[in-house]
Design an enzyme around this catalytic site. Structure first.
Site, PDB file in Angstrom:
ATOM      1  N   HIS A 184      51.365  49.699  51.339  1.00 20.72           N
ATOM      2  CA  HIS A 184      51.702  51.081  50.963  1.00 20.72           C
ATOM      3  C   HIS A 184      51.202  51.399  49.558  1.00 20.72           C
ATOM      4  O   HIS A 184      51.114  50.532  48.688  1.00 20.72           O
ATOM      5  CB  HIS A 184      53.207  51.345  51.086  1.00 20.72           C
ATOM      6  CG  HIS A 184      54.081  50.624  50.110  1.00 20.72           C
ATOM      7  ND1 HIS A 184      54.417  51.159  48.883  1.00 20.72           N
ATOM      8  CD2 HIS A 184      54.710  49.426  50.179  1.00 20.72           C
ATOM      9  CE1 HIS A 184      55.223  50.326  48.245  1.00 20.72           C
ATOM     10  NE2 HIS A 184      55.417  49.267  49.008  1.00 20.72           N
ATOM     11  N   ASP A 240      52.358  54.394  47.828  1.00 18.13           N
ATOM     12  CA  ASP A 240      53.335  55.149  47.046  1.00 18.13           C
ATOM     13  C   ASP A 240      54.167  54.191  46.199  1.00 18.13           C
ATOM     14  O   ASP A 240      54.271  52.989  46.503  1.00 18.13           O
ATOM     15  CB  ASP A 240      54.240  55.978  47.953  1.00 18.13           C
ATOM     16  CG  ASP A 240      55.034  55.118  48.929  1.00 18.13           C
ATOM     17  OD1 ASP A 240      54.427  54.246  49.600  1.00 18.13           O
ATOM     18  OD2 ASP A 240      56.269  55.298  49.035  1.00 18.13           O
ATOM     19  N   GLU A 298      56.530  54.671  51.976  1.00 18.64           N
ATOM     20  CA  GLU A 298      57.364  53.489  52.202  1.00 18.64           C
ATOM     21  C   GLU A 298      58.591  53.479  51.313  1.00 18.64           C
ATOM     22  O   GLU A 298      59.651  52.992  51.716  1.00 18.64           O
ATOM     23  CB  GLU A 298      56.520  52.225  51.965  1.00 18.64           C
ATOM     24  CG  GLU A 298      57.152  50.945  52.482  1.00 18.64           C
ATOM     25  CD  GLU A 298      58.043  50.248  51.468  1.00 18.64           C
ATOM     26  OE1 GLU A 298      58.735  49.283  51.841  1.00 18.64           O
ATOM     27  OE2 GLU A 298      58.058  50.656  50.291  1.00 18.64           O
TER      28      GLU A 298
END
Length: 442
Positions: free
Chosen positions: A89, A91, A154
């Site tokens: 992920h 983020d 996430e």
């Protein structure tokens, strides 16, 4: 390995640093109701730019890429009907306070690469890309398709994986580089919710602290009106940590709420009965407990251990006070049973539970093909004979079948995700890249 591989360390470190410089916090740090999504940017411009960056990087090494409307993206190489997936992920949680190094600087100092996302999960995501690059450059032929899947939500609501799993092909098996070595075969269930108290007349009083339910808050402050027309101001600093290991942090919200309770016994607050009752609730049912002892949900099992209870965020507005909670549940427990206990205990104070989300636990067979082979690769590359583990953290292993968490944190290393001065050792980056290359080939 069949062919010797070369890791372009300087190029990899620069790529991670450049990615860290893109502040990929959901909604660019705005409140959800204030964010106006643009096409291809459902979670914010910073996240969209991070996704574009890694897809361009993958494209440059010869992988086929696709941007899934900004919710996720993937890069693929190899041929065959079967597909191996690696899920990472892009983020990150907000930076918080107390940094020595710029949180979005991507600086390297004394063998450590610093920045939000260095360990969770931008550093490992780029390491996987360079593992693929090393295999391509070495001439290694893949008899299955390999797909690197990049998520973008996430740390919050997993809308990225909901979109991907609905619209795109699922891998047959794979791993996510978002936890610990040697390999994680079990992850506790995650129950997130808000305790909400409606307030008729809070006046100008407020309490605010923390930025996400899945992190121990490192700052909190309260401004409470008093009968004499003044304000009692209480501020506290804590130590940030991941919600799955609250014992490694110091909760600033709990410090402030404890002080408010003591002060409420000694002074006359003018903040409304509801806020006073909420302060009482916190003292009676939460306090400094990190296993839900006071609220009646201190459970454990042999597989994954003891439940953890983290207070991550508190906020007030003109009509309500909201307390965001993150609970990691042993795999043998039902999240609904825990929720019913919390509803019973909080309703006595006039508090409602809202925004409930439960993520299923993950529990794989330790003797499965996937676990055995990844563990074998790790042991061959490191000489470490550590056994597979379980944990309270939540990874994309929950998003699809036959996915397990595999690294990047080596045993004994400091876990700095969600903390200030988050970092990953540059030497470890090189090691994990070689491990991931061999795992892909295997």
């Amino acid at each position: 390995m069949k062919a010797e591989i070369f890791i372009d360390e300087r190029y990899m470190f620069k790529a991670i640093s450049d990615l860290i410089k893109l502040k990929s916090v959901k909604y660019d740090g705005q409140k959800p109701e204030e964010y106006n999504a643009l096409p291809g940017e459902p979670f914010g411009h910073g996240i969209a730019e991070a996704l574009k960056y890694v897809l361009k990087l993958c494209d440059s090494i010869g992988m086929k890429t696709k941007n899934c409307d900004g919710y996720a993206g993937y890069a693929e190489v190899g041929d065959g009907e079967k597909m191996v997936g690696i899920l990472a992920h892009l983020d990150v949680v907000p930076e918080g306070n107390g940094w020595t190094y710029p949180p979005y600087g991507g600086e390297i100092s004394e063998g450590k690469l610093y920045g939000r996302g260095a360990l969770d999960d931008k550093g490992p995501a780029v390491a996987v890309i360079f593992a693929v690059k090393a295999l391509i450059d070495s001439g290694t032929k893949l008899n299955k398709r390999l797909r690197l899947i990049f998520g973008t939500d996430e740390e919050n609501d997993w809308e990225d994986m909901a979109y991907y799993t609905e619209h795109e092909e699922h891998p047959d098996l794979g791993f996510t580089p978002d936890a610990d070595f040697p390999i994680v075969y079990g992850e506790m269930g995650i129950l997130q919710l808000d305790f909400v108290m409606v307030m008729d007349s809070p006046g100008k009083s407020f309490i605010r602290g923390g930025e996400a339910s899945n992190a121990v808050p490192d700052y909190c402050e309260a401004h409470i009106a008093t009968k004499d027309g003044n304000f009692k101001v209480i501020k506290a600093k804590g130590i940030a940590a991941h919600a799955s290991v609250p014992e490694e942090g110091r909760n600033a919200i709990s410090k402030v709420m404890k002080e408010l309770y003591v002060r409420s016994m000694e002074e006359t607050f003018d903040c409304g009965d509801e806020l006073l009752k909420f302060i009482q609730f916190y003292h009676d049912k939460i306090g400094y407990c990190i296993h839900g002892e006071q609220i009646g949900c201190d459970f454990a099992d042999e597989a994954t251990g003891r439940l953890t209870f983290n207070v991550g965020k508190i906020s007030t507005d003109d009509s309500k006070i909201t307390l965001s909670i993150d609970i990691r549940c042993p795999v043998t427990l039902n999240g609904k049973d825990i929720l019913s206990i919390l509803e019973k205990e909080s309703s006595c104070y006039g508090i409602k539970i809202e925004n409930v989300d439960f993520m299923r636990p993950v529990f794989s067979n330790r003797d499965s093909f996937l676990v055995k082979n990844l563990l074998e690769v790790y042991r061959e590359e490191t000489g470490d004979l550590s056994e597979p583990i379980t944990m309270g953290g939540g990874t994309y292993a929950r998003a699809m079948d036959n996915i397990v968490a595999f690294g990047p944190l080596f045993p004994g290393r400091e876990a700095t995700e969600h903390m200030c001065d988050e970092y990953i050792l540059t030497d470890d980056l090189v090691k994990i890249t070689k491990i991931y290359a061999k795992a892909i080939e295997r």
